[in-house]
Design a protein around this motif. Structure first.
Motif, PDB file in Angstrom:
ATOM      1  N   LEU A   2      10.290  59.531 -13.615  1.00  0.00           N
ATOM      2  CA  LEU A   2      10.067  60.826 -12.980  1.00  0.00           C
ATOM      3  C   LEU A   2       9.823  60.670 -11.483  1.00  0.00           C
ATOM      4  CD1 LEU A   2       7.568  62.460 -15.506  1.00  0.00           C
ATOM      5  CD2 LEU A   2      10.032  62.803 -15.378  1.00  0.00           C
ATOM      6  N   GLY A   3      10.197  61.697 -10.734  1.00  0.00           N
ATOM      7  CA  GLY A   3       9.902  61.737  -9.308  1.00  0.00           C
ATOM      8  C   GLY A   3       8.532  62.361  -9.076  1.00  0.00           C
ATOM      9  N   CYS A   4       8.052  62.251  -7.857  1.00  0.00           N
ATOM     10  CA  CYS A   4       6.727  62.753  -7.503  1.00  0.00           C
ATOM     11  C   CYS A   4       6.593  64.258  -7.742  1.00  0.00           C
ATOM     12  CB  CYS A   4       6.408  62.420  -6.049  1.00  0.00           C
ATOM     13  SG  CYS A   4       6.217  60.647  -5.750  1.00  0.00           S
ATOM     14  N   ARG A   5       7.623  65.028  -7.465  1.00  0.00           N
ATOM     15  CA  ARG A   5       7.540  66.484  -7.670  1.00  0.00           C
ATOM     16  C   ARG A   5       7.335  66.827  -9.143  1.00  0.00           C
ATOM     17  NH1 ARG A   5      10.490  69.965  -3.337  1.00  0.00           N
ATOM     18  NH2 ARG A   5      10.533  68.475  -1.645  1.00  0.00           N
ATOM     19  N   GLN A   6       8.084  66.169 -10.011  1.00  0.00           N
ATOM     20  CA  GLN A   6       7.942  66.444 -11.443  1.00  0.00           C
ATOM     21  C   GLN A   6       6.578  65.984 -11.942  1.00  0.00           C
ATOM     22  OE1 GLN A   6       9.972  68.290 -13.452  1.00  0.00           O
ATOM     23  NE2 GLN A   6       8.212  68.143 -14.817  1.00  0.00           N
ATOM     24  N   VAL A   7       6.093  64.866 -11.437  1.00  0.00           N
ATOM     25  CA  VAL A   7       4.766  64.389 -11.833  1.00  0.00           C
ATOM     26  C   VAL A   7       3.699  65.388 -11.384  1.00  0.00           C
ATOM     27  CG1 VAL A   7       3.040  62.571 -11.446  1.00  0.00           C
ATOM     28  CG2 VAL A   7       5.412  61.969 -11.961  1.00  0.00           C
ATOM     29  N   ALA A   8       3.830  65.929 -10.188  1.00  0.00           N
ATOM     30  CA  ALA A   8       2.871  66.940  -9.711  1.00  0.00           C
ATOM     31  C   ALA A   8       2.893  68.158 -10.637  1.00  0.00           C
ATOM     32  CB  ALA A   8       3.197  67.346  -8.281  1.00  0.00           C
ATOM     33  N   ARG A   9       4.072  68.578 -11.079  1.00  0.00           N
ATOM     34  CA  ARG A   9       4.168  69.703 -12.018  1.00  0.00           C
ATOM     35  C   ARG A   9       3.502  69.346 -13.344  1.00  0.00           C
ATOM     36  NH1 ARG A   9       9.839  69.828 -10.292  1.00  0.00           N
ATOM     37  NH2 ARG A   9       9.930  71.280  -8.571  1.00  0.00           N
ATOM     38  N   ASN A  10       3.738  68.124 -13.810  1.00  0.00           N
ATOM     39  CA  ASN A  10       3.144  67.702 -15.075  1.00  0.00           C
ATOM     40  C   ASN A  10       1.626  67.615 -14.981  1.00  0.00           C
ATOM     41  OD1 ASN A  10       5.649  67.574 -16.238  1.00  0.00           O
ATOM     42  ND2 ASN A  10       5.759  65.344 -16.294  1.00  0.00           N
ATOM     43  N   ILE A  11       1.114  67.176 -13.848  1.00  0.00           N
ATOM     44  CA  ILE A  11      -0.340  67.112 -13.657  1.00  0.00           C
ATOM     45  C   ILE A  11      -0.920  68.520 -13.751  1.00  0.00           C
ATOM     46  CG2 ILE A  11      -2.145  66.675 -11.930  1.00  0.00           C
ATOM     47  CD1 ILE A  11      -0.376  64.279 -10.990  1.00  0.00           C
ATOM     48  N   SER A  12      -0.275  69.479 -13.109  1.00  0.00           N
ATOM     49  CA  SER A  12      -0.745  70.858 -13.172  1.00  0.00           C
ATOM     50  C   SER A  12      -0.596  71.419 -14.579  1.00  0.00           C
ATOM     51  CB  SER A  12       0.032  71.728 -12.185  1.00  0.00           C
ATOM     52  OG  SER A  12      -0.225  71.309 -10.873  1.00  0.00           O
ATOM     53  N   ALA A  39      -3.776  59.664  -6.283  1.00  0.00           N
ATOM     54  CA  ALA A  39      -4.735  60.369  -5.426  1.00  0.00           C
ATOM     55  C   ALA A  39      -4.617  61.873  -5.640  1.00  0.00           C
ATOM     56  CB  ALA A  39      -4.496  60.021  -3.960  1.00  0.00           C
ATOM     57  N   TYR A  40      -3.400  62.373  -5.769  1.00  0.00           N
ATOM     58  CA  TYR A  40      -3.184  63.796  -6.020  1.00  0.00           C
ATOM     59  C   TYR A  40      -3.825  64.203  -7.354  1.00  0.00           C
ATOM     60  CZ  TYR A  40      -0.738  68.165  -6.996  1.00  0.00           C
ATOM     61  OH  TYR A  40      -0.437  69.464  -7.319  1.00  0.00           O
ATOM     62  N   ALA A  41      -3.633  63.384  -8.381  1.00  0.00           N
ATOM     63  CA  ALA A  41      -4.219  63.683  -9.695  1.00  0.00           C
ATOM     64  C   ALA A  41      -5.746  63.705  -9.620  1.00  0.00           C
ATOM     65  CB  ALA A  41      -3.750  62.655 -10.732  1.00  0.00           C
ATOM     66  N   ARG A  42      -6.329  62.763  -8.868  1.00  0.00           N
ATOM     67  CA  ARG A  42      -7.785  62.758  -8.688  1.00  0.00           C
ATOM     68  C   ARG A  42      -8.248  64.012  -7.955  1.00  0.00           C
ATOM     69  NH1 ARG A  42      -7.035  57.324  -7.398  1.00  0.00           N
ATOM     70  NH2 ARG A  42      -7.183  57.824  -5.195  1.00  0.00           N
ATOM     71  N   ASP A  43      -7.505  64.401  -6.912  1.00  0.00           N
ATOM     72  CA  ASP A  43      -7.858  65.603  -6.144  1.00  0.00           C
ATOM     73  C   ASP A  43      -7.799  66.856  -7.019  1.00  0.00           C
ATOM     74  OD1 ASP A  43      -8.172  64.009  -3.917  1.00  0.00           O
ATOM     75  OD2 ASP A  43      -6.273  64.614  -2.975  1.00  0.00           O
ATOM     76  N   ILE A  44      -6.762  66.963  -7.837  1.00  0.00           N
ATOM     77  CA  ILE A  44      -6.625  68.119  -8.733  1.00  0.00           C
ATOM     78  C   ILE A  44      -7.769  68.141  -9.739  1.00  0.00           C
ATOM     79  CG2 ILE A  44      -5.212  69.125 -10.582  1.00  0.00           C
ATOM     80  CD1 ILE A  44      -4.180  69.718  -7.768  1.00  0.00           C
TER      81      ILE A  44
END
Length: 83
Positions: A2-12, A39-44
């Motif tokens: 997966l790319g970073c954008r899809q991972v960000a969507r999955n985290i949300s 780091a993004y996942a920790r921030d969320i």
């Protein structure tokens, strides 16, 4: 992978529902390999924790499944986190 954008969507998405199968495994693998996404996942998670402690847990104030879906689709249309 997966790319970073899809991972960000999955985290949300994981905040609203459990990720299943491949999406869960691929997201975890990506997070293991990508420090910015970790780091993004920790921030969320920290943001969710802070917001959760200020918003009452009243079922009447929660979004319906349809409303969550519309919000998620609108966010996807605007684009996710840059890769």
């Amino acid at each position: 992978m997966l790319g970073c954008r899809q991972v960000a969507r999955n985290i949300s998405r994981a905040r609203d529902e459990d990720l299943k199968g491949w999406a869960r495994m691929a997201t975890r693998l990506h997070l293991f390999l990508c420090p910015p996404c970790r780091a993004y996942a920790r921030d969320i998670a920290a943001l969710h924790h802070r917001i959760g402690s200020t918003v009452p847990d009243d079922p009447e104030q929660r979004l319906s499944g349809d409303a969550r879906k519309r919000v998620r689709e609108a966010a996807d249309d605007k684009g996710g986190r840059p890769s």
